[in-house]
Enzyme design. Sequence first.
Site, short mmCIF file in Angstrom:
data_model
loop_
_atom_site.label_atom_id
_atom_site.label_comp_id
_atom_site.label_asym_id
_atom_site.label_seq_id
_atom_site.Cartn_x
_atom_site.Cartn_y
_atom_site.Cartn_z
N GLY A 149 9.88 -0.47 -1.50
CA GLY A 149 8.54 -0.28 -2.03
C GLY A 149 8.13 1.18 -1.91
O GLY A 149 8.70 1.95 -1.13
N CYS A 150 7.13 1.56 -2.69
CA CYS A 150 6.71 2.97 -2.70
C CYS A 150 6.09 3.39 -1.37
O CYS A 150 6.42 4.45 -0.82
CB CYS A 150 5.75 3.23 -3.85
SG CYS A 150 4.34 2.10 -3.95
N TYR A 151 5.19 2.57 -0.82
CA TYR A 151 4.62 2.90 0.49
C TYR A 151 5.69 2.91 1.59
O TYR A 151 5.73 3.84 2.41
CB TYR A 151 3.52 1.91 0.86
CG TYR A 151 2.18 2.11 0.20
CD1 TYR A 151 1.49 3.32 0.32
CD2 TYR A 151 1.59 1.09 -0.52
CE1 TYR A 151 0.25 3.48 -0.27
CE2 TYR A 151 0.35 1.25 -1.12
CZ TYR A 151 -0.33 2.45 -0.99
OH TYR A 151 -1.56 2.61 -1.56
#
Length: 346
Positions: A149-151
């Site tokens: 995921g990006c986070y």
Amino acid sequence: MTSVAVAGASGYAGGEILRLLVGHPEVEIGAVTAASSAGDPLGAHQPHLAPLTDRVLQPTTAETLAGHDVVFLALPHGASASLATQLADEVTVIDCGADFRLADADAWQEFYGSTHAGTWAYGLPELVVEGGGKQRAQLAGARHIAVPGCYPTAASLALAPAFAAGLAAGDVVIVAASGTSGAGKSLKPHLLGAESMGSMSPYGVGGGHRHTPEIEQNLSRASGQDISVSFTPTLAPMPRGILATCTAAVAPGTTTAQVRAAYAEAYDDETFVQLLPEGSWPSTAAVLGSNNVQVQVTVDERVGRVIVIAAEDNLTKGTAGGAVQCLNLAKGFEESLALPTVGVAP
């Protein structure tokens, strides 16, 4: 040439994958697919992809995706698992959704509310793991890869070196701001320009964000023990980018110099992760359009906490760039092929 199909090509992640693949010298772009947009020209949804605008979006089916060497799945969470099972074993499948990221079935059930589909090789090459190795070793030749995921990309790269070096002692607090593209391309009232311009707002407050167990999984792998995380995401009035402020308790007497040495050892040889010089701090503008992650670290010695700031483009290194990096490792290409290390300014 390696033939590649992109499922979900009308969305932000799919469009960014195609932007990078257009410049990949070892790749031939095959089928581009969508759901409700099937039948439309790609240019109606991705007008910036000039070489591909006349391509017609096909339905996202196993039949359409068959016959390619590599398939990228840029689909909503929960949509990849059933489709992946229909693809031939020899196909390299790179999933940009969450379906195969988590190793803990109970954590998946708690945060996603459905049956756990399984666990694939985790696609964050630079992630430091216990003992000093890196996740890259699990990706060479892999046939099934789950893109982070990006986070979690930003937060894990921010804190993993401290935990792997035994300098962080838990009590992790992360507050991160993301651009609106992180919510996808579907129309949502709170993402309208009139709602988001000139305003920041939190969401997923109180431990409910689905990326929380993924960050915990990564930091636990780095430390060799279970790590819990308090994670609060916020929405920033910008199209792309993540700025993550990550803190953790440190052992008494730990200094900034000790922590910087651990980060230098972890990242000095990495193409896409830059430990900034002392006094310089990451910004989302500096990484826009690149596959870079900027990191800066210090220790608040008064309260005994390490503070790490990380900036990335959520659509490039945070999603599509990470996916293409995994393609390069899986197929034996040079890891940085087709991945920009220079941002866009202003």
